[in-house]
Design a protein around this motif. Structure first.
Motif, PDB file in Angstrom:
ATOM      1  N   ILE A 103       0.857  -1.188   0.000  1.00  0.00           N
ATOM      2  CA  ILE A 103       0.000   0.000   0.000  1.00  0.00           C
ATOM      3  C   ILE A 103       0.890   1.234   0.000  1.00  0.00           C
ATOM      4  N   VAL A 104       0.651   2.132  -0.964  1.00  0.00           N
ATOM      5  CA  VAL A 104       1.467   3.335  -1.124  1.00  0.00           C
ATOM      6  C   VAL A 104       0.653   4.539  -0.655  1.00  0.00           C
ATOM      7  N   LEU A 105       1.147   5.234   0.371  1.00  0.00           N
ATOM      8  CA  LEU A 105       0.444   6.372   0.961  1.00  0.00           C
ATOM      9  C   LEU A 105       1.098   7.694   0.573  1.00  0.00           C
ATOM     10  N   GLY A 161       2.677  -4.745   3.122  1.00  0.00           N
ATOM     11  CA  GLY A 161       3.694  -3.753   3.420  1.00  0.00           C
ATOM     12  C   GLY A 161       3.138  -2.371   3.122  1.00  0.00           C
ATOM     13  N   VAL A 162       3.695  -1.339   3.746  1.00  0.00           N
ATOM     14  CA  VAL A 162       3.229   0.034   3.548  1.00  0.00           C
ATOM     15  C   VAL A 162       4.414   0.927   3.228  1.00  0.00           C
ATOM     16  N   VAL A 163       4.257   1.722   2.167  1.00  0.00           N
ATOM     17  CA  VAL A 163       5.243   2.716   1.759  1.00  0.00           C
ATOM     18  C   VAL A 163       4.587   4.090   1.835  1.00  0.00           C
ATOM     19  N   GLN A 164       5.301   5.093   2.350  1.00  0.00           N
ATOM     20  CA  GLN A 164       4.797   6.462   2.387  1.00  0.00           C
ATOM     21  C   GLN A 164       5.758   7.361   1.608  1.00  0.00           C
ATOM     22  N   TYR A 165       5.176   8.263   0.830  1.00  0.00           N
ATOM     23  CA  TYR A 165       5.999   9.164   0.033  1.00  0.00           C
ATOM     24  C   TYR A 165       5.537  10.613   0.178  1.00  0.00           C
ATOM     25  N   GLY A 166       6.449  11.501  -0.046  1.00  0.00           N
ATOM     26  CA  GLY A 166       6.230  12.950  -0.126  1.00  0.00           C
ATOM     27  C   GLY A 166       7.391  13.453  -0.950  1.00  0.00           C
ATOM     28  N   GLU A 167       8.292  14.188  -0.325  1.00  0.00           N
ATOM     29  CA  GLU A 167       9.554  14.507  -0.991  1.00  0.00           C
ATOM     30  C   GLU A 167      10.467  13.285  -1.000  1.00  0.00           C
ATOM     31  N   ASP A 168      10.415  12.496   0.064  1.00  0.00           N
ATOM     32  CA  ASP A 168      11.184  11.263   0.184  1.00  0.00           C
ATOM     33  C   ASP A 168      10.227  10.080   0.277  1.00  0.00           C
ATOM     34  N   VAL A 169      10.771   8.887   0.144  1.00  0.00           N
ATOM     35  CA  VAL A 169       9.976   7.658   0.224  1.00  0.00           C
ATOM     36  C   VAL A 169      10.574   6.761   1.303  1.00  0.00           C
ATOM     37  N   HIS A 211       9.840   2.958   3.727  1.00  0.00           N
ATOM     38  CA  HIS A 211       9.062   1.773   4.079  1.00  0.00           C
ATOM     39  C   HIS A 211       8.575   1.945   5.519  1.00  0.00           C
ATOM     40  N   GLU A 212       7.279   2.015   5.702  1.00  0.00           N
ATOM     41  CA  GLU A 212       6.748   2.042   7.071  1.00  0.00           C
ATOM     42  C   GLU A 212       6.868   0.656   7.696  1.00  0.00           C
ATOM     43  N   PHE A 213       6.549  -0.377   6.939  1.00  0.00           N
ATOM     44  CA  PHE A 213       6.869  -1.753   7.337  1.00  0.00           C
ATOM     45  C   PHE A 213       6.867  -2.637   6.091  1.00  0.00           C
ATOM     46  N   HIS A 214       7.643  -3.722   6.164  1.00  0.00           N
ATOM     47  CA  HIS A 214       7.833  -4.611   5.027  1.00  0.00           C
ATOM     48  C   HIS A 214       6.815  -5.758   5.039  1.00  0.00           C
ATOM     49  N   LEU A 215       6.817  -6.523   3.957  1.00  0.00           N
ATOM     50  CA  LEU A 215       5.835  -7.600   3.794  1.00  0.00           C
ATOM     51  C   LEU A 215       5.877  -8.631   4.918  1.00  0.00           C
ATOM     52  N   ASN A 216       7.057  -8.981   5.355  1.00  0.00           N
ATOM     53  CA  ASN A 216       7.189 -10.064   6.332  1.00  0.00           C
ATOM     54  C   ASN A 216       7.384  -9.576   7.767  1.00  0.00           C
ATOM     55  N   ASP A 217       7.085  -8.292   8.022  1.00  0.00           N
ATOM     56  CA  ASP A 217       7.280  -7.770   9.378  1.00  0.00           C
ATOM     57  C   ASP A 217       6.211  -8.251  10.341  1.00  0.00           C
ATOM     58  N   TYR A 218       4.981  -8.457   9.872  1.00  0.00           N
ATOM     59  CA  TYR A 218       3.869  -8.816  10.758  1.00  0.00           C
ATOM     60  C   TYR A 218       3.102 -10.004  10.180  1.00  0.00           C
ATOM     61  N   ARG A 275       5.771  13.215  -4.807  1.00  0.00           N
ATOM     62  CA  ARG A 275       6.490  12.414  -5.803  1.00  0.00           C
ATOM     63  C   ARG A 275       5.828  11.044  -5.941  1.00  0.00           C
ATOM     64  N   THR A 276       4.637  11.051  -6.536  1.00  0.00           N
ATOM     65  CA  THR A 276       3.838   9.824  -6.648  1.00  0.00           C
ATOM     66  C   THR A 276       4.535   8.746  -7.461  1.00  0.00           C
ATOM     67  N   ALA A 277       5.059   9.090  -8.610  1.00  0.00           N
ATOM     68  CA  ALA A 277       5.725   8.103  -9.461  1.00  0.00           C
ATOM     69  C   ALA A 277       6.919   7.470  -8.742  1.00  0.00           C
ATOM     70  N   TYR A 278       7.649   8.292  -8.001  1.00  0.00           N
ATOM     71  CA  TYR A 278       8.781   7.785  -7.238  1.00  0.00           C
ATOM     72  C   TYR A 278       8.315   6.801  -6.160  1.00  0.00           C
ATOM     73  N   GLY A 279       7.212   7.127  -5.496  1.00  0.00           N
ATOM     74  CA  GLY A 279       6.681   6.246  -4.460  1.00  0.00           C
ATOM     75  C   GLY A 279       6.259   4.907  -5.014  1.00  0.00           C
ATOM     76  N   ILE A 280       5.590   4.909  -6.182  1.00  0.00           N
ATOM     77  CA  ILE A 280       5.152   3.644  -6.797  1.00  0.00           C
ATOM     78  C   ILE A 280       6.338   2.829  -7.243  1.00  0.00           C
ATOM     79  N   GLU A 281       7.313   3.476  -7.860  1.00  0.00           N
ATOM     80  CA  GLU A 281       8.515   2.768  -8.330  1.00  0.00           C
ATOM     81  C   GLU A 281       9.269   2.188  -7.132  1.00  0.00           C
ATOM     82  N   PHE A 282       9.334   2.922  -6.046  1.00  0.00           N
ATOM     83  CA  PHE A 282      10.017   2.454  -4.843  1.00  0.00           C
ATOM     84  C   PHE A 282       9.331   1.205  -4.295  1.00  0.00           C
ATOM     85  N   ALA A 283       7.998   1.178  -4.318  1.00  0.00           N
ATOM     86  CA  ALA A 283       7.241   0.041  -3.813  1.00  0.00           C
ATOM     87  C   ALA A 283       7.469  -1.205  -4.651  1.00  0.00           C
ATOM     88  N   ARG A 284       7.726  -1.032  -5.938  1.00  0.00           N
ATOM     89  CA  ARG A 284       7.946  -2.172  -6.836  1.00  0.00           C
ATOM     90  C   ARG A 284       9.279  -2.835  -6.572  1.00  0.00           C
TER      91      ARG A 284
END
Length: 254
Positions: A171-173, A206-214, A216-223, A245-254
Motif C-alpha cells: 500500500i502506497v500512501l 507492506g506500507v510505503v509512504q511518500y512525499g519529498e522522500d519515500v 518503508h513504514e513496514f515490510h511484507l514479512n514484518d507482521y 512524488r507519486t511516481a517515485y513512491g510507486i517505483e520504490f514500492a515495486r
C-alpha cells in the motif's frame, strides 16, 4: 492406522504387556496395556503402541491428548523395554510448518503410528491437523517422521496446498503536506487492512509512504496477523513534504 503386530518389521510387545498382539490404534485398555509406563493421562482407554523388531528397542507410545503449552496437540513417547517406569516425551507437538497458518489444538498427534522397517524410522500422524485459508479451515492432517534415534527429521503433509488467498500487497500512501487531516488516512488504511486475511501462507502487507522522500513504514514479512498490522498502521505518522512524488513512491514500492 497403527501398525499391527503381524506387520513386517515388528514383533509382539514384550511382557508385562498382556495385549501385545493388539497393536492397532487404542488396542486395549490403558490400565491393562501399560501399567508400568508413566505417560500423561488420557480420557480415552488406551494408546497406540508400536515396537520395532529388536526386542530391546524402546516402545513407541502415542498420546493423542497430550498438551504442549496451552494447546492439546497430542504427542509421542518412547518407553524403555524392559520398563524402568519412565517414558520420554519426543515433543513432536511443538513441530510447526513454516508459512502456514496452523491450527494445532486437538490435532490428535500420535493417534496413528506407522514404521518403515528399512530404516527403523517411525511416522507419527496428526489426523486432525488443519490450516487456515481466508475464512475457511482445511483439515488435511500432518505427520512427523522420527529417525532410528528417535529424533525428528521432517514433516509429511501431502494434502497441504497453497491458499488461494495467498498474495503480497504493498500500500502506497501520500504523506505530503497536501494531505489533511492525516487521521482520515489512518482510518482508511486500517479499514482496508481489517478486511485482509493476513498470516503465514496467506496475505502479506507492506506500507510505503511518500512525499519529498519515500520510506518503508513496514515490510511484507514484518507482521503475521491482522492485529499486528493494524497496530503498526495506527502508529504511522505523516512524513510531510512540499513535493508529491507519486511516481517515485510507486517505483520504490515495486
Amino acid at each position: 492406522m497403527a501398525t499391527s503386530a503381524d506387520s513386517k518389521g515388528f514383533g509382539a510387545i514384550p511382557e508385562p504387556l498382556p495385549c501385545g498382539k493388539a497393536l492397532g490404534a487404542f488396542p486395549c485398555s490403558r490400565r491393562e496395556a501399560i501399567p508400568e509406563f508413566r505417560v500423561a493421562e488420557s480420557p480415552i482407554p488406551g494408546f497406540p503402541l508400536l515396537q520395532r523388531e529388536e526386542k530391546e528397542k524402546p516402545l513407541v507410545v502415542g498420546a493423542p491428548y497430550e498438551s504442549n503449552g496451552q494447546q492439546k496437540t497430542g504427542d509421542v513417547y518412547k518407553c524403555p523395554v524392559p520398563s524402568d517406569g519412565n517414558c520420554t516425551k519426543l515433543n513432536l507437538g511443538r513441530v510447526t510448518l513454516s508459512n502456514v497458518s496452523e491450527r494445532k489444538d486437538n490435532m490428535r498427534l500420535g493417534l496413528s503410528l506407522a514404521a518403515n522397517p528399512r530404516d527403523s524410522s517411525v511416522l507419527a500422524c496428526s489426523p486432525l491437523w488443519s490450516h487456515e485459508c481466508g475464512s475457511s479451515y482445511y483439515t488435511t492432517g500432518m505427520c512427523s517422521r522420527v529417525n532410528a534415534n528417535f529424533r525428528f527429521s521432517r514433516t509429511v503433509a501431502p494434502a497441504l496446498q497453497r491458499c488461494q488467498t495467498y498474495m503480497d500487497i504493498i500500500i502506497v500512501l501520500d504523506g505530503s503536506n497536501s494531505i489533511y487531516p492525516w487521521v482520515e488516512v489512518q482510518h482508511f488504511l486500517i479499514n482496508i487492512l481489517k478486511k485482509f486475511y493476513i498470516g503465514p501462507g496467506q496475505i502479506q502487507v507492506g506500507v510505503v509512504q511518500y512525499g519529498e522522500d519515500v520510506v518503508h513504514e513496514f515490510h511484507l514479512n514484518d507482521y503475521r496477523s491482522v492485529q499486528d498490522v493494524v497496530a503498526a498502521a495506527s502508529h504511522i505518522q505523516q512524513r510531510g513534504g512540499t513535493e508529491t512524488r507519486t511516481a517515485y513512491g510507486i517505483e520504490f514500492a515495486r
